[in-house]
Design a protein around this motif. Sequence first.
Motif, PDB file in Angstrom:
ATOM      1  N   ALA A 115      50.851  32.847  49.422  1.00  0.00           N
ATOM      2  CA  ALA A 115      51.988  33.278  50.249  1.00  0.00           C
ATOM      3  C   ALA A 115      52.631  34.544  49.689  1.00  0.00           C
ATOM      4  CB  ALA A 115      53.024  32.159  50.349  1.00  0.00           C
ATOM      5  N   ALA A 116      52.757  34.616  48.373  1.00  0.00           N
ATOM      6  CA  ALA A 116      53.380  35.791  47.752  1.00  0.00           C
ATOM      7  C   ALA A 116      52.600  37.057  48.086  1.00  0.00           C
ATOM      8  CB  ALA A 116      53.456  35.596  46.238  1.00  0.00           C
ATOM      9  N   TYR A 117      51.280  36.966  48.028  1.00  0.00           N
ATOM     10  CA  TYR A 117      50.442  38.132  48.320  1.00  0.00           C
ATOM     11  C   TYR A 117      50.474  38.484  49.814  1.00  0.00           C
ATOM     12  CZ  TYR A 117      48.464  38.395  43.617  1.00  0.00           C
ATOM     13  OH  TYR A 117      48.299  38.576  42.267  1.00  0.00           O
ATOM     14  N   SER A 118      50.497  37.457  50.669  1.00  0.00           N
ATOM     15  CA  SER A 118      50.554  37.722  52.116  1.00  0.00           C
ATOM     16  C   SER A 118      51.846  38.429  52.497  1.00  0.00           C
ATOM     17  CB  SER A 118      50.408  36.425  52.910  1.00  0.00           C
ATOM     18  OG  SER A 118      49.077  35.970  52.877  1.00  0.00           O
ATOM     19  N   LEU A 119      52.954  37.963  51.955  1.00  0.00           N
ATOM     20  CA  LEU A 119      54.242  38.601  52.248  1.00  0.00           C
ATOM     21  C   LEU A 119      54.212  40.084  51.872  1.00  0.00           C
ATOM     22  CD1 LEU A 119      56.538  35.723  50.970  1.00  0.00           C
ATOM     23  CD2 LEU A 119      56.506  36.569  53.322  1.00  0.00           C
ATOM     24  N   LYS A 120      53.616  40.369  50.723  1.00  0.00           N
ATOM     25  CA  LYS A 120      53.552  41.759  50.255  1.00  0.00           C
ATOM     26  C   LYS A 120      52.638  42.600  51.144  1.00  0.00           C
ATOM     27  CE  LYS A 120      55.227  43.061  46.986  1.00  0.00           C
ATOM     28  NZ  LYS A 120      56.539  43.719  46.778  1.00  0.00           N
ATOM     29  N   ARG A 121      51.452  42.088  51.460  1.00  0.00           N
ATOM     30  CA  ARG A 121      50.509  42.856  52.279  1.00  0.00           C
ATOM     31  C   ARG A 121      51.041  43.087  53.701  1.00  0.00           C
ATOM     32  NH1 ARG A 121      46.145  40.051  49.222  1.00  0.00           N
ATOM     33  NH2 ARG A 121      46.475  38.268  50.586  1.00  0.00           N
ATOM     34  N   LEU A 122      51.696  42.079  54.245  1.00  0.00           N
ATOM     35  CA  LEU A 122      52.237  42.197  55.603  1.00  0.00           C
ATOM     36  C   LEU A 122      53.520  43.030  55.646  1.00  0.00           C
ATOM     37  CD1 LEU A 122      51.644  38.507  56.674  1.00  0.00           C
ATOM     38  CD2 LEU A 122      50.611  40.496  57.806  1.00  0.00           C
ATOM     39  N   GLY A 123      54.164  43.201  54.497  1.00  0.00           N
ATOM     40  CA  GLY A 123      55.408  43.975  54.446  1.00  0.00           C
ATOM     41  C   GLY A 123      56.571  43.260  55.101  1.00  0.00           C
ATOM     42  N   VAL A 124      56.598  41.921  54.961  1.00  0.00           N
ATOM     43  CA  VAL A 124      57.663  41.135  55.594  1.00  0.00           C
ATOM     44  C   VAL A 124      58.334  40.237  54.564  1.00  0.00           C
ATOM     45  CG1 VAL A 124      56.488  41.173  57.837  1.00  0.00           C
ATOM     46  CG2 VAL A 124      56.077  39.254  56.274  1.00  0.00           C
ATOM     47  N   ASP A 125      59.486  39.700  54.949  1.00  0.00           N
ATOM     48  CA  ASP A 125      60.228  38.797  54.069  1.00  0.00           C
ATOM     49  C   ASP A 125      59.923  37.336  54.341  1.00  0.00           C
ATOM     50  OD1 ASP A 125      61.627  40.957  52.899  1.00  0.00           O
ATOM     51  OD2 ASP A 125      63.054  40.965  54.586  1.00  0.00           O
ATOM     52  N   VAL A 126      59.373  37.050  55.526  1.00  0.00           N
ATOM     53  CA  VAL A 126      59.120  35.659  55.911  1.00  0.00           C
ATOM     54  C   VAL A 126      57.907  35.611  56.843  1.00  0.00           C
ATOM     55  CG1 VAL A 126      60.780  35.802  57.835  1.00  0.00           C
ATOM     56  CG2 VAL A 126      60.172  33.551  56.901  1.00  0.00           C
ATOM     57  N   ILE A 127      57.107  34.561  56.695  1.00  0.00           N
ATOM     58  CA  ILE A 127      55.962  34.297  57.576  1.00  0.00           C
ATOM     59  C   ILE A 127      56.406  33.253  58.598  1.00  0.00           C
ATOM     60  CG2 ILE A 127      53.640  33.302  57.696  1.00  0.00           C
ATOM     61  CD1 ILE A 127      53.310  34.377  54.752  1.00  0.00           C
ATOM     62  N   ASP A 128      56.141  33.509  59.872  1.00  0.00           N
ATOM     63  CA  ASP A 128      56.641  32.601  60.913  1.00  0.00           C
ATOM     64  C   ASP A 128      55.922  31.265  60.924  1.00  0.00           C
ATOM     65  OD1 ASP A 128      58.624  34.380  62.372  1.00  0.00           O
ATOM     66  OD2 ASP A 128      56.846  35.639  62.326  1.00  0.00           O
ATOM     67  N   ILE A 129      54.587  31.277  60.862  1.00  0.00           N
ATOM     68  CA  ILE A 129      53.812  30.026  60.833  1.00  0.00           C
ATOM     69  C   ILE A 129      52.744  30.177  59.758  1.00  0.00           C
ATOM     70  CG2 ILE A 129      52.468  28.358  62.169  1.00  0.00           C
ATOM     71  CD1 ILE A 129      53.542  29.855  64.713  1.00  0.00           C
ATOM     72  N   TYR A 130      52.755  29.280  58.803  1.00  0.00           N
ATOM     73  CA  TYR A 130      51.823  29.354  57.676  1.00  0.00           C
ATOM     74  C   TYR A 130      50.945  28.115  57.714  1.00  0.00           C
ATOM     75  CZ  TYR A 130      50.506  31.103  53.016  1.00  0.00           C
ATOM     76  OH  TYR A 130      49.839  31.648  51.934  1.00  0.00           O
ATOM     77  N   ARG A 131      49.617  28.305  57.530  1.00  0.00           N
ATOM     78  CA  ARG A 131      48.714  27.172  57.676  1.00  0.00           C
ATOM     79  C   ARG A 131      47.499  27.290  56.764  1.00  0.00           C
ATOM     80  NH1 ARG A 131      48.294  26.739  63.132  1.00  0.00           N
ATOM     81  NH2 ARG A 131      49.459  28.625  63.644  1.00  0.00           N
ATOM     82  N   PRO A 132      47.052  26.178  56.175  1.00  0.00           N
ATOM     83  CA  PRO A 132      45.772  26.217  55.468  1.00  0.00           C
ATOM     84  C   PRO A 132      44.652  26.413  56.479  1.00  0.00           C
ATOM     85  CG  PRO A 132      46.617  23.958  55.580  1.00  0.00           C
ATOM     86  CD  PRO A 132      47.686  24.847  56.131  1.00  0.00           C
ATOM     87  N   ALA A 133      43.693  27.273  56.145  1.00  0.00           N
ATOM     88  CA  ALA A 133      42.609  27.587  57.076  1.00  0.00           C
ATOM     89  C   ALA A 133      41.671  26.401  57.291  1.00  0.00           C
ATOM     90  CB  ALA A 133      41.812  28.775  56.554  1.00  0.00           C
ATOM     91  N   ARG A 134      41.504  25.586  56.259  1.00  0.00           N
ATOM     92  CA  ARG A 134      40.663  24.395  56.331  1.00  0.00           C
ATOM     93  C   ARG A 134      41.264  23.323  55.417  1.00  0.00           C
ATOM     94  NH1 ARG A 134      38.939  26.901  59.975  1.00  0.00           N
ATOM     95  NH2 ARG A 134      36.777  27.447  60.508  1.00  0.00           N
TER      96      ARG A 134
END
Length: 333
Positions: A115-134
């Motif tokens: 999650a920490a890396y996704s927030l940084k790459r997306l350039g956002v403060d919060v992810i709206d829906i977060y889910r394990p891919a499998r």
Amino acid sequence: MGTQETKQAQRTVKLGSTGPEVYPLGLGCMGMSGMYGASDDAEGIRTIQTAIDRGVTLIDTGDFYGMGHNELLVGRAIAGRRERVQLSVKFGALRGPDNSWGGVDTRPAAVKNFAAYSLKRLGVDVIDIYRPARLDPAVPIEDTIGAIADLVKAGYVRHIGLSEVGVETLRRAHKVHPIVDLQIEYSLASRGPEADIFPVLKELGISATLYGVLSRGLLSGSKPKGQGDFRAYLPRFTGANREKNEGVVAALQRFAQERRMTPGQLAIAWVLAKQPGFVPVVGSRTVAQLEDALGALGRPLSQEDLAALESLGSISGERYAPEQMRHLDSERR
């Protein structure tokens, strides 16, 4: 834009009993990061921005698409438009520098790291829906959902989703924290969830975001385009299945032409008619593909159309190779 399309475009669909309201079509961005062969960053950004301008609100990505490339692309595309979109992010798949796949990791520490890396790459403060891919067979789903729930409490995630899990996993996860939607493959070619999974979603008040609605382009007549296109390894695109499926696809194309629709619009309209409370996620890679997909909203199918369409024949072959099918929790019976 016709009256019917305007009416449809203004409608929203609520994701689960606790989730956000979204446009009735979502945009899946995986194909913008090389999964179907070479891709064009500039066209990908144009496609995402055009989708937002046309009212699309749900943008779906994964941290392992292009090993972070897709999140960086989405981040560039939504800069200045963040408040107009809902970001759905999958995590957990492990990749190697040679593009190999290394399984799934959804341990609580890994969840927070991803999650920490996704927030940084997306350039956002919060992810709206977060889910394990499998589903990670080594980690109880309660532990994974508990870790995402911690991120919700801390303000880094708004809602929790799941992907490709079966009914037992759905029930266990939903007891830990409300699940807003299950992401699962569904199309004229892949109707498995109708039997057990969709009834449980409705019982629990969980929505679904439906991917693969064109069966990776099969239903619209698209074919694998070289070495980087992973469809070349999928059963529906190879051998005897490919030959049989070409006949069914030709019949679908004739059916669409009779109704002045494209094959892609027909496939999307079928999903919208069969599951009106769920949201198809279309993997448009170009503005032209996006515009074609959006055209399905103004061309609803009648019950008679559905019956006639479903009588044209069925698609042969599983959606993944046997090894991948064995790892899908959603395929366990």
